[in-house]
Scaffold this active site. Structure first.
Site, PDB file in Angstrom:
ATOM      1  CD  GLU A   1      24.811 -24.569  40.767  1.00 25.91           C
ATOM      2  OE1 GLU A   1      24.787 -23.354  41.069  1.00 25.91           O
ATOM      3  OE2 GLU A   1      25.754 -25.072  40.132  1.00 25.91           O
TER       4      GLU A   1
ATOM      5  CB  CYS B   1      19.848 -14.120  40.217  1.00 22.56           C
ATOM      6  SG  CYS B   1      20.106 -15.357  41.471  1.00 22.56           S
TER       7      CYS B   1
ATOM      8  CD  GLU C   1      18.344   1.845  43.592  1.00 21.12           C
ATOM      9  OE1 GLU C   1      17.190   1.666  44.000  1.00 21.12           O
ATOM     10  OE2 GLU C   1      18.951   1.044  42.879  1.00 21.12           O
TER      11      GLU C   1
ATOM     12  CB  CYS D   1      10.567   3.599  42.521  1.00 17.92           C
ATOM     13  SG  CYS D   1      10.597   3.198  40.813  1.00 17.92           S
TER      14      CYS D   1
ATOM     15  CD  GLU E   1       6.889   3.204  45.925  1.00 17.17           C
ATOM     16  OE1 GLU E   1       7.498   2.845  44.910  1.00 17.17           O
ATOM     17  OE2 GLU E   1       7.064   2.703  47.037  1.00 17.17           O
TER      18      GLU E   1
ATOM     19  CG  HIS F   1       4.867  -2.447  45.309  1.00 14.44           C
ATOM     20  ND1 HIS F   1       5.824  -2.817  44.408  1.00 14.44           N
ATOM     21  CD2 HIS F   1       5.074  -1.128  45.560  1.00 14.44           C
ATOM     22  CE1 HIS F   1       6.591  -1.773  44.139  1.00 14.44           C
ATOM     23  NE2 HIS F   1       6.151  -0.736  44.817  1.00 14.44           N
TER      24      HIS F   1
END
Ligand code: GLN
Ligand code: ZN
Length: 754
Positions: free
Chosen positions: A18, A515, A604, A642, A664, A693
């Protein structure tokens, strides 16, 4: 004894996203501030009630955010970067900081520890005048109070806040500690006046990331000074994602009321228990960032063990992290038989309450005993389930071992050079080409069965045709098929492999209104059919140039999914590697001799604690090698990552033994590339020269400068020219112009080298 239950934080995006929808309407100017606020208010109410009705004692306020909790903290401190200071309206200011304006670049975003959530990186500079802005905190606290809920208040602790800040002139963020602390103290004074005995949850996840001695030296003084503001405040310092043993030692010297520790990902926290005296221990044992049901027996054992050192009346049962990182609830998900193994946000609340009930009650009711038994049964069945265990995969695991690529890199390099006959500074791209609205619609239509397989394939092929023709026209050396059949580089493969499950509503906030719905790896992984071969061979049939096959690597698939926790990640990675190696065998058979295995999330995925790095690197590298060691010496293996900072991991990257790595570097230039030279990295490198980007199209001259700059550090015989990453977010016009300029520039530089 009363039950003591604590939820670190709850979802903010809502059961049906929502908040996402309300935010996007507001940003488009299609709804008012009041309408947005009323959606938010309803969500907060619902989320509090989800907890209240299930009997949670410590429910948070200020875990809600319109965008991000670090941004909220910056606003609370009035840490507004100068480029936004002239904006008067507080809502406009807030979203401008998050998303940028015509004349002011958005604040940077980066990953929140080792999760896939991104926070806004606060910026500090001397132009900031720190002062308290507690409106949001007080408003949300009062809102809950009116509903009859006295909340604890969630705050990002000052030491985590500062450690994650950027400073304008590169000064040490701790130079701002005194100013920042003054504001926190003012807040505490205000809270003490407002309500006696408010619990304040100071989140300090920075304590789990191998804290420096400087950071450690600041813990006790910082928290003692906060405790001294008023004895009416109860300060709980909460950590998550790993152990925080160093910090526990420091905090135990202070008057903080409670300490929150993660016992799911930080089992070493057990060793710090003896330090904790006369404080509440918030025992994080319901995994806040995974989707699996809690094993009650295991958790109860842990609680018992802890109670050998901490008096039971000081223990509080909690989630191990905020439920922000897992989906909202299982309600509405199909596959009922599988879903008894799962637990999402709401179900995790139930688990916390149940565990507390069991642990604190003198004698168990029959009903609870029954529930406990059922849980036990579920785990026994799960272990035996044919959905989870695949005998063929299991059998193969034993004999599937890490092998080295045939021949060493230099020998392969020679063979490949002769075979491919590529020019110096070969040009290529990273894989995807623009993903237009029509393309997304096409995939949706196919998924919903509104178009036939034949029509779908015809249109995907038409896209590939166009993509190949364009690359030929531009003059790129190694081509790609453009990835039109892929919605996402992980989801695509997950859908084609056994062992993966896709939820209907398992959304998790990634940043702002965005999301993601990560796949769940729930069972043994295998590949029933080739996943990419038909598309890649079709693309290859359309050109006499080399077509690059495109796969996603095991580490990235795991890091962007919810991985099973009944076997190690190393084992899951091995299973994925087996599937990928089958794909590579098939690609080779189909005549594909350049294959890229993307490991976008390799870095990561690094653990937060140094002592766990070796183990991670072992399985991360091994699984990559397992996947690619079936490649013949004359098959060129590429990988793509990346990011640009390889300083800490250069030897690990080298040991992956890929022939070419594309990375990158368009924004960072040469500085971070120097490590490749310094360590005599031998393999081929494609440093990004086009920042994908940004919509900006660099000129031929600019590309030339970028390429020449790279040649100061890298050898001309080992360098490729390519963009930073895939082109899927750019428009066709941008891509055409930018690639044309890139190829022209490569050609110009090439000629100047001869
Ligand atoms: N091959 C992928 C693409 O081009 C790689 C994406 C990524 O690294 N994130 O889209
Ligand atoms: Zn990338």
């Amino acid at each position: 004894m009363t039950n003591k239950t604590w939820i670190t934080g709850f979802s903010r995006i809502g059961e049906n996203r929502e908040l996402k929808k309300a935010l996007e309407l507001f940003w488009k100017g299609k709804s008012s501030k009041e309408e947005l606020e009323s959606v938010a208010k309803e969500l907060r109410k619902k989320h509090w009630q989800e907890q209240k009705m299930r009997g949670v004692e410590y429910i948070s306020s200020n875990d809600f955010s319109f965008y991000d909790h670090m941004l909220d903290t910056a606003v609370m401190l009035n840490a507004i970067p100068s480029r936004f200071q002239k904006i008067k309206d507080s809502t406009t200011l807030y979203f401008s900081m998050a998303r940028g304006t015509k004349d002011a670049q958005a604040m940077e975003m980066t990953k929140w520890f080792n999760t896939n959530y991104h926070y806004i990186v606060p910026e500090l500079s001397p132009s900031i005048s720190f002062k308290l802005n507690a409106d949001k905190i007080i408003k949300e606290y009062n809102e809950a109070f009116e509903l009859g809920i006295e909340t604890k208040i969630n705050l990002i602790g000052p030491l985590t806040f500062l450690s994650l800040c950027k400073t304008e002139n590169g000064e040490d963020p701790f130079t701002y500690l005194d100013s920042v602390l003054c504001v926190y103290k003012e807040l505490l004074a205000k809270m003490a006046k407002l309500q006696a005995n408010t619990v304040l949850q100071f989140e300090e996840p920075i304590f789990v990331r191998n804290p420096s001695s400087i950071l450690i030296s600041k813990i006790a003084s910082t928290y003692q000074s906060l405790c001294e503001v008023s004895p009416k405040n109860k300060i709980a310092v909460v950590t998550y994602f790993e152990h925080a043993t160093e910090a526990v030692k420091e905090l135990s010297k202070t008057d903080v009321w409670g300490i929150g520790l993660d016992f799911v990902y930080g089992s070493y926290n057990m060793s710090a228990l003896s330090e904790i005296r006369n404080k509440k221990l918030i025992v994080g044992l319901v995994d806040g960032r995974n989707v699996w049901a809690n094993d009650y027996e295991e958790s109860l054992d842990l609680l018992e063990k802890i109670s050998a050192e901490i008096p039971k009346e000081n223990m509080i049962v909690s989630t191990a992290a905020s439920l922000l990182h897992c989906p909202y609830s299982l309600k509405g998900e199909p596959h009922k038989d599988l879903y008894q193994w799962f637990s999402f946000g709401v179900e995790k609340i139930v688990e916390v309450v149940f565990l507390s009930e069991l642990f604190f009650s003198e004698n168990r009711s029959e009903k609870n005993e029954e529930r406990l038994n059922k849980n036990k049964q579920i785990f026994i069945e799960k272990r035996r389930s044919r959905f989870i265990t695949d005998d063929n995969v299991q059998k193969r695991m034993g004999s599937f071992i890490t092998k080295e690529r045939p021949m060493d890199f230099n020998a392969r390099y020679k063979i490949q050079r002769e075979k491919f006959n590529l020019p110096l500074l070969p040009t290529t791209t990273i894989g995807s080409f623009p993903q237009t609205a029509e393309l997304r619609q096409l995939r949706r239509d196919y998924k919903n069965n509104t178009i036939s397989k034949h029509d779908y394939e015809t249109q995907i092929k038409a896209y590939i045709d166009e993509c190949v023709a364009l690359q030929e026209e531009i003059g790129l050396d190694v081509l790609v098929h453009g990835e039109p059949e892929r919605n996402d580089m992980v989801e695509y493969f997950g859908e084609l492999m056994q062992g993966f499950l896709f939820t209907q509503k398992g959304w998790v906030q990634s940043y702002g209104s965005r999301c993601v719905k990560p796949p769940i790896i729930f069972g043994d992984v295998s590949r029933p059919y080739p996943m990419t071969v038909p598309w890649i061979s079709y693309a290859q049939s359309k050109t006499s140039k080399k077509m690059k096959g495109m796969l996603t690597g095991p580490v990235t698939i795991i890091n962007w999914s919810f991985a099973r926790n009944d076997i190690s990640k190393a084992e899951v990675a091995k299973q994925i590697a087996m599937a990928l190696s089958d794909e590579i065998v098939d690609l080779q058979k189909a005549g594909i001799s350049i294959i890229q295995v993307d490991e976008a999330a390799f870095k990561e995925g690094y653990p937060l604690r140094k002592e766990k790095v070796q183990e991670y690197e072992n399985w991360a590298v091994e699984s990559f090698k397992m996947a690619v060691s079936v490649a013949a010496p004359e098959t060129q293996i590429h990988t793509h990552m990346c990011y640009s900072d390889f300083n800490d991991i250069i030897h690990t990257i080298e040991s992956m033994d890929a022939d070419v790595i594309t990375i990158e570097t368009a924004r960072s230039g040469n500085k971070l590339l120097e490590i490749f030279k310094k360590t005599h990295y031998e393999h081929e490198i494609g440093p990004g020269v086009y920042d994908i980007h940004s919509p900006r199209i660099p000129s031929v001259e600019e590309f030339e400068t970028q390429i020449k700059m790279r040649l100061e550090v890298l050898s001309k015989d080992k360098m490729w020219v390519n963009p930073d990453c895939g082109l899927k977010t750019r428009s066709w016009d941008e891509v055409k112009s930018a690639l044309k300029n890139m190829v022209q520039a490569a050609d110009n530089v090439r000629r100047s080298l001869k």
